[in-house]
Scaffold this active site. Structure first.
Site, PDB file in Angstrom:
ATOM      1  N   GLY A  52      94.692  29.425 -20.813  1.00  0.00           N
ATOM      2  CA  GLY A  52      95.824  28.526 -21.025  1.00  0.00           C
ATOM      3  C   GLY A  52      96.874  29.095 -21.969  1.00  0.00           C
TER       4      GLY A  52
ATOM      5  N   TYR B 144      93.072  34.176 -23.857  1.00  0.00           N
ATOM      6  CA  TYR B 144      92.426  33.066 -23.149  1.00  0.00           C
ATOM      7  C   TYR B 144      93.396  32.383 -22.165  1.00  0.00           C
ATOM      8  CZ  TYR B 144      90.661  28.646 -21.861  1.00  0.00           C
ATOM      9  OH  TYR B 144      90.302  27.583 -21.079  1.00  0.00           O
TER      10      TYR B 144
ATOM     11  N   GLY C  15      80.560  11.986  -5.842  1.00  0.00           N
ATOM     12  CA  GLY C  15      80.846  11.557  -4.456  1.00  0.00           C
ATOM     13  C   GLY C  15      81.008  10.055  -4.324  1.00  0.00           C
TER      14      GLY C  15
ATOM     15  N   ASN D 194      82.653   8.260  -6.194  1.00  0.00           N
ATOM     16  CA  ASN D 194      84.035   7.875  -6.518  1.00  0.00           C
ATOM     17  C   ASN D 194      84.852   7.641  -5.247  1.00  0.00           C
ATOM     18  OD1 ASN D 194      83.445   7.992  -9.219  1.00  0.00           O
ATOM     19  ND2 ASN D 194      84.130  10.114  -9.458  1.00  0.00           N
TER      20      ASN D 194
ATOM     21  N   ARG E 195      92.521  26.836 -25.467  1.00  0.00           N
ATOM     22  CA  ARG E 195      93.938  26.682 -25.793  1.00  0.00           C
ATOM     23  C   ARG E 195      94.060  26.318 -27.280  1.00  0.00           C
ATOM     24  NH1 ARG E 195      95.654  22.516 -24.282  1.00  0.00           N
ATOM     25  NH2 ARG E 195      94.041  21.601 -22.983  1.00  0.00           N
TER      26      ARG E 195
ATOM     27  N   HIS F 173     100.366  17.015 -15.038  1.00  0.00           N
ATOM     28  CA  HIS F 173      98.999  17.522 -15.157  1.00  0.00           C
ATOM     29  C   HIS F 173      98.107  16.723 -14.215  1.00  0.00           C
ATOM     30  CE1 HIS F 173      95.487  18.556 -18.137  1.00  0.00           C
ATOM     31  NE2 HIS F 173      95.567  19.419 -17.159  1.00  0.00           N
TER      32      HIS F 173
ATOM     33  N   ARG G  96      84.889  29.390 -17.803  1.00  0.00           N
ATOM     34  CA  ARG G  96      85.700  29.080 -16.619  1.00  0.00           C
ATOM     35  C   ARG G  96      85.382  29.969 -15.430  1.00  0.00           C
ATOM     36  NH1 ARG G  96      89.926  25.029 -17.467  1.00  0.00           N
ATOM     37  NH2 ARG G  96      89.760  24.532 -19.663  1.00  0.00           N
TER      38      ARG G  96
ATOM     39  N   SER H 133      92.252  17.374 -19.844  1.00  0.00           N
ATOM     40  CA  SER H 133      91.510  18.601 -19.566  1.00  0.00           C
ATOM     41  C   SER H 133      90.000  18.353 -19.639  1.00  0.00           C
ATOM     42  CB  SER H 133      91.870  19.661 -20.613  1.00  0.00           C
ATOM     43  OG  SER H 133      93.266  19.808 -20.663  1.00  0.00           O
TER      44      SER H 133
ATOM     45  N   ASP I 240      94.873  20.781 -10.654  1.00  0.00           N
ATOM     46  CA  ASP I 240      95.316  20.713 -12.055  1.00  0.00           C
ATOM     47  C   ASP I 240      96.776  20.306 -12.248  1.00  0.00           C
ATOM     48  OD1 ASP I 240      94.550  21.010 -14.792  1.00  0.00           O
ATOM     49  OD2 ASP I 240      95.658  22.881 -14.892  1.00  0.00           O
TER      50      ASP I 240
ATOM     51  N   CYS J 222      88.003  16.660 -17.729  1.00  0.00           N
ATOM     52  CA  CYS J 222      87.535  15.293 -17.439  1.00  0.00           C
ATOM     53  C   CYS J 222      87.224  15.117 -15.950  1.00  0.00           C
ATOM     54  CB  CYS J 222      88.583  14.266 -17.854  1.00  0.00           C
ATOM     55  SG  CYS J 222      88.633  13.989 -19.623  1.00  0.00           S
ATOM     56  N   GLY J 223      87.049  16.201 -15.217  1.00  0.00           N
ATOM     57  CA  GLY J 223      86.585  16.079 -13.835  1.00  0.00           C
ATOM     58  C   GLY J 223      87.677  16.120 -12.776  1.00  0.00           C
ATOM     59  N   LYS J 224      88.841  16.692 -13.083  1.00  0.00           N
ATOM     60  CA  LYS J 224      89.881  16.783 -12.040  1.00  0.00           C
ATOM     61  C   LYS J 224      89.403  17.651 -10.878  1.00  0.00           C
ATOM     62  CE  LYS J 224      93.801  17.947 -14.159  1.00  0.00           C
ATOM     63  NZ  LYS J 224      93.373  17.920 -15.586  1.00  0.00           N
TER      64      LYS J 224
ATOM     65  N   LYS K 245      99.967  26.343 -17.905  1.00  0.00           N
ATOM     66  CA  LYS K 245     100.391  25.246 -18.786  1.00  0.00           C
ATOM     67  C   LYS K 245     101.808  25.478 -19.311  1.00  0.00           C
ATOM     68  CE  LYS K 245      96.339  23.502 -18.332  1.00  0.00           C
ATOM     69  NZ  LYS K 245      96.141  22.312 -17.489  1.00  0.00           N
TER      70      LYS K 245
ATOM     71  N   ASN L  34      83.681  25.742 -22.719  1.00  0.00           N
ATOM     72  CA  ASN L  34      84.981  25.882 -22.040  1.00  0.00           C
ATOM     73  C   ASN L  34      84.999  27.139 -21.173  1.00  0.00           C
ATOM     74  OD1 ASN L  34      87.660  25.058 -21.463  1.00  0.00           O
ATOM     75  ND2 ASN L  34      88.487  26.456 -22.999  1.00  0.00           N
TER      76      ASN L  34
HETATM   77  C1  OXD Z   1      93.315  22.585 -19.249  1.00  0.00           C
HETATM   78  C2  OXD Z   1      93.123  23.524 -18.127  1.00  0.00           C
HETATM   79  O1  OXD Z   1      92.986  22.923 -20.388  1.00  0.00           O
HETATM   80  O2  OXD Z   1      93.395  23.118 -16.989  1.00  0.00           O
HETATM   81  O3  OXD Z   1      93.804  21.486 -18.994  1.00  0.00           O
HETATM   82  O4  OXD Z   1      92.731  24.682 -18.356  1.00  0.00           O
HETATM   83 MN    MN Z   2      94.366  21.237 -16.965  1.00  0.00          MN
END
Ligand code: OXD
Ligand code: MN
Length: 648
Positions: free
Chosen positions: A264, A262, A556, A558, A112, A291, A432, A313, A338, A315-317, A271, A430
Site C-alpha cells: 500500500g 510494502y 457463502g 452472505n 501501510r 474503497h 498478502r 481493510s 478493493d 474486513c472480507g472484501k 491506494k 497482514n
Molecule cells: C488495504 C488494502 O489496506 O487493500 O485496504 O491493501
Molecule cells: Mn483495501
C-alpha cells in the site's frame, strides 16, 4: 551478471549527477541533450511523450540512479527481474506451484503507515477538516507545499545511487476505457515493478494511450530509500522505516513515496492513485473513486445485478467479491475486490470499473472453506509477501486448512523454523497474495468492459461485534450517505494500529481521502442530482452473541443477505421500517438450508442503549472531527436518527 538485453535498456546516469553542478542555462541545455539520449536508448523511445521524458529526467537528476530501465511490460522482462530478485534474496521460488514466489520484507516494513501519509495542498482545510478539537490524523494528515518539498529534499537526492531506476507506465482501468487513467511510476524496487505488472496494466501499450504532447498522467515517484546511518539490516529488503513518508499533491497529480517497499505504500497505483489522488480527480470531474469491491449476482431466474461494497481493510472484501453462494441457483461473479471508480453514463446509470488488474489480498484466513475461489486463483503467477513457507516449496498461513502439512516443516514469515506450538503466527497477519484478476475462475465477463458495469446497490459494512444487525437499508440517498459517514469497525492488521478498538472509518475511506471529508460528503450528496442513485445498505457479518461467538456463519451464507438486497432492488415489499432503517421483515431473509442454527431474533435486535450510545458517538465524532464542514443534510439525518432512537 546482468542479462544482455537488460544492459541494452539501461543507461548510466552519472551525467545526471554532473548536471547538478552546472548553472541553470547549461543545465537546461544538457537536459535537452539528455532527453534526446533517453528517447534513443529506451525500447520504443518514440512512445515517450515529452511530458514523460521530462518527468523521468527530473526524477533521475534527483535520485541519481546508476541505471534507468523503461518497463515494457513483457514476460521476458519479468524473467529478468526475477533473476535479479533471486540473486538479491528478495524472493524465493515456491516450487510446489506454477510461477509463484515469496518475498519476505524487513520486519519493520509490513503494513501501510497511515501516520506518515500526507496530502499536500496550499491550505490545510482543502485536505482535512480543521476543528478546535480535531485529533491529528484522524481524517488524514496535511502537509504544506514547502514542507513537502523539504521532506523530498531531505530524502531523495542520491537515494537511488547504486540502484536501477525503473519507469513503469501503467493504466488504472482497462486500457483505452473512457473511465481509465494513466500513471508513470518511478521506483528502485524490482518487487514493485513485478507487483505493479500484476496489479495494473503496464507497458508500451499504455504509453500509446498518452496524447502526443501532453503530460496527462499521475506522477508517482517511489524509492525504498536508504537509512541515514547506512544501516540496511535486511539487505534483501532495503527500506528506511524511520524516515518513511508518503506524500500526495492533488493539485499537480503528484505522488511521492519514500522508505517502504510494502504494497500500500509502494504500489502507487493502488491506494495513493486510485483512491487518494483518484478521489480528488473524481471530485473535479463529477464521479466517485471508492474503497469498494464490485460483484455481479445472478438470481435463479437469470436476472443479474451489480453491487459495490465498502468495507474497511481486511474486513472480507475479497471473500465477498469471490463468494460461492450457498443459496441454490445463485451465481456470484467478481469484477474487483478493493477499488471502484463509478460515474454516471449519459442515461443516468451509475457505471463502475475496477481500476486494478489483480488482487492484493490478505492471506491469513483464506481457505477452501472460506474462499475456495481465491484458493483456485492464487497458486499460479502469484507473488506472496510475508506468508510462511513449507519444506515442499509451498505456502502456509493461519486459517489455511490443516491437512497436508503433517510431513513438511514450516518456516515462518521471518525465515525461522516454526511449529504449531509456537506462540507467534507463522504468517504475518497482514501477509498478502498478489495475483492476476484474470485468472480468477469467476471473473465477471464484463470486468474489463470499458463502459463499466451498472451498479444497482451500494453496501457499507464493518466489523461490529455488538448492536448492529446483519443488514438494513437506507431510507433514501441522504440517509445512505449518512450511513457511510457513520461507519465504524474494529481495527485490523492492514495498517499500523494496535489492538481491537472500534474505529470510525467513514466510507471505509478514512486512510484514503484525498481531500476534506466534509467536501467529500457534499460531493456524495450531489450525486443524487447527477443520475439515478442506487439503493444503499449496511451489512455486518461480525455480530457476536453473549457467548462471544459469531451469530452469523458468513462467507457463502452472505448470499442470503445479497438475495434480500436483490429483492429490495426489485422493489419487493419484504422490509420493516425501524429506527435505524429498513430491516428484512419476518421470514424475508431466506434461511432455508442453513447449516447452523442462527438466532435471528438476536441478530436483528436493536438494543436501545446501544443505539443511544451509537448516536452519541457519531455526533461526537462529527462535532470534533468534521465540525463546520459537515453538510446540513448529514446533521439533519443524525437528528432524525436521534429522534427515532429516542422513541424506540
Ligand atoms: C488495504 C488494502 O489496506 O487493500 O485496504 O491493501
Ligand atoms: Mn483495501
Amino acid at each position: 551478471m546482468l542479462h544482455r538485453q537488460y544492459k541494452n535498456i539501461i543507461i548510466h546516469t552519472s551525467i545526471v549527477r554532473f548536471l547538478q553542478l552546472l548553472n541553470t542555462t547549461k543545465r537546461w541545455h544538457l537536459v535537452s541533450q539528455l532527453r534526446r539520449f533517453l528517447s534513443v536508448q529506451y525500447g520504443d523511445s518514440a512512445l515517450l511523450t515529452p511530458g514523460v521524458k521530462s518527468y523521468v529526467n527530473e526524477c533521475a537528476s534527483l535520485c541519481q540512479p546508476d541505471h534507468i530501465h523503461l518497463c515494457d511490460g513483457s514476460a521476458q522482462e519479468s524473467q529478468m527481474l526475477r533473476k535479479v530478485m533471486l540473486k538479491q534474496g528478495t524472493i524465493i521460488p515456491l516450487t510446489k506451484y506454477e510461477n509463484c514466489w515469496l518475498a519476505r520484507t524487513n520486519p519493520e516494513d509490513v503494513a501501510r503507515v497511515e501516520s506518515k501519509t500526507f496530502i499536500c495542498t496550499d491550505h490545510e482545510e482543502e485536505a482535512v477538516p480543521i476543528t478546535p478539537s480535531a485529533k491529528k490524523g484522524v481524517l488524514g494528515n496535511w502537509i504544506a507545499p514547502r514542507d513537502m518539498e523539504q521532506a523530498i529534499q531531505e530524502r531523495f537526492p542520491g537515494c537511488m545511487r547504486g540502484r536501477t531506476m525503473y519507469v513503469i507506465p501503467f493504466s488504472m482501468g482497462p486500457i483505452g476505457s473512457p473511465l481509465s487513467k494513466i500513471g508513470i511510476e518511478i521506483t528502485d524496487s524490482e518487487y514493485v515493478v513485478e507487483s505493479m505488472k500484476i496489479m495494473t496494466r503496464v507497458g508500451n501499450r499504455v504509453l500509446e494511450q498518452l496524447p502526443g504532447d501532453s503530460d496527462q498522467f499521475v506522477r508517482c515517484l517511489h524509492s525504498v530509500g536508504k537509512p541515514k546511518n547506512g544501516n540496511t539490516s535486511v539487505p534483501s529488503w532495503p527500506c528506511d522505516p524511520e524516515r518513511t513518508i508518503i506524500l500526495h499533491k492533488p493539485g499537480s497529480n503528484d505522488i511521492v513515496s519514500y522508505g517502504s517497499g510494502y504494497g500500500g505504500n509502494s504500489l502507487l497505483g493502488k491506494k495513493c492513485f486510485a483512491l487518494r489522488i483518484g478521489s480528488t480527480i473524481a471530485k473535479r470531474e463529477g464521479w466517485l473513486a471508492e474503497h469498494m469491491l464490485i460483484l455481479g449476482i445472478t438470481n435463479p431466474k437469470g436476472k443479474k445485478i451489480y453491487v459495490a461494497a465498502a468495507f474497511p481493510s481486511a474486513c472480507g472484501k475479497t471473500n465477498l467479491a469471490m463468494m460461492t453462494p450457498t443459496l441454490p441457483g445463485y451465481k456470484v461473479e467478481c469484477v474487483g475486490d478493493d477499488i471502484a471508480w463509478m460515474k454516471f453514463d449519459s442515461q443516468g446509470t451509475l457505471r463502475a470499473i475496477n481500476p486494478e488488474n489483480g488482487f492484493f489480498g490478505v492471506a491469513p484466513g483464506t481457505a477452501m472453506s472460506t474462499n475456495p475461489i481465491a484458493m483456485k486463483t492464487i497458486f499460479k503467477n502469484t507473488l506472496f509477501t510475508n506468508v510462511a513457507s513449507t519444506s515442499d516449496g509451498g505456502v502456509y498461513w493461519e486459517g489455511m486448512e490443516e491437512s497436508g502439512f503433517n510431513n513438511v516443516t514450516i518456516t515462518d514469515w521471518l525465515g525461522k523454523l516454526w511449529s504449531k506450538q509456537a506462540e507467534k503466527p507463522a504468517a504475518h497477519p497482514n501477509s498478502r497474495f498478489c495475483t492476476p484478476a484474470a485468472q480468477c475462475p469467476i471473473i465477471d465477463p464484463a470486468w474489463e468492459d470499458p463502459q463499466g458495469v451498472p451498479i444497482s446497490a451500494i453496501l457499507f459494512g464493518g466489523r461490529r461485534p455488538k448492536g448492529v444487525p446483519l443488514v438494513y437499508e437506507a431510507r433514501n440517498w441522504s440517509h445512505g450517505v449518512f450511513m457511510g459517514a457513520a461507519m465504524r469497525s474494529e481495527s485490523t492488521a492492514a495498517a499500523e494500529h494496535k489492538g481491537k478498538v472500534i474505529m470510525h472509518d467513514p466510507f471505509a475511506m478514512r486512510p484514503f481521502f484525498g481531500y476534506n471529508f466534509g467536501d467529500y460528503l457534499h460531493h456524495w450528496l450531489s450525486m443524487e442530482k447527477r443520475g439515478n442513485v442506487p439503493k444503499v445498505f449496511h451489512v455486518n457479518w461480525f455480530r457476536k452473541g453473549a457467548d462471544g461467538k459469531f451469530l452469523w456463519p458468513g462467507f457463502g451464507d452472505n448470499s442470503r443477505v445479497l438475495d434480500w438486497i436483490f429483492r429490495r432492488v426489485s422493489e419487493e415489499d419484504c422490509f420493516v421500517d425501524t429506527a435505524i432503517g429498513y430491516l428484512p421483515s419476518e421470514g424475508a431473509l431466506n434461511t432455508e438450508g442453513l447449516k447452523q442454527s442462527v438466532d435471528l431474533k438476536e441478530m436483528f435486535s436493536l438494543p436501545r442503549a446501544f443505539w443511544q450510545q451509537e448516536v452519541i458517538d457519531i455526533e461526537n465524532y462529527f462535532k470534533t472531527q468534521v465540525g463546520k464542514y459537515l453538510p446540513k443534510e448529514i446533521s439533519n439525518q443524525l437528528d432524525e436518527l436521534k429522534n427515532r432512537v429516542a422513541n424506540m
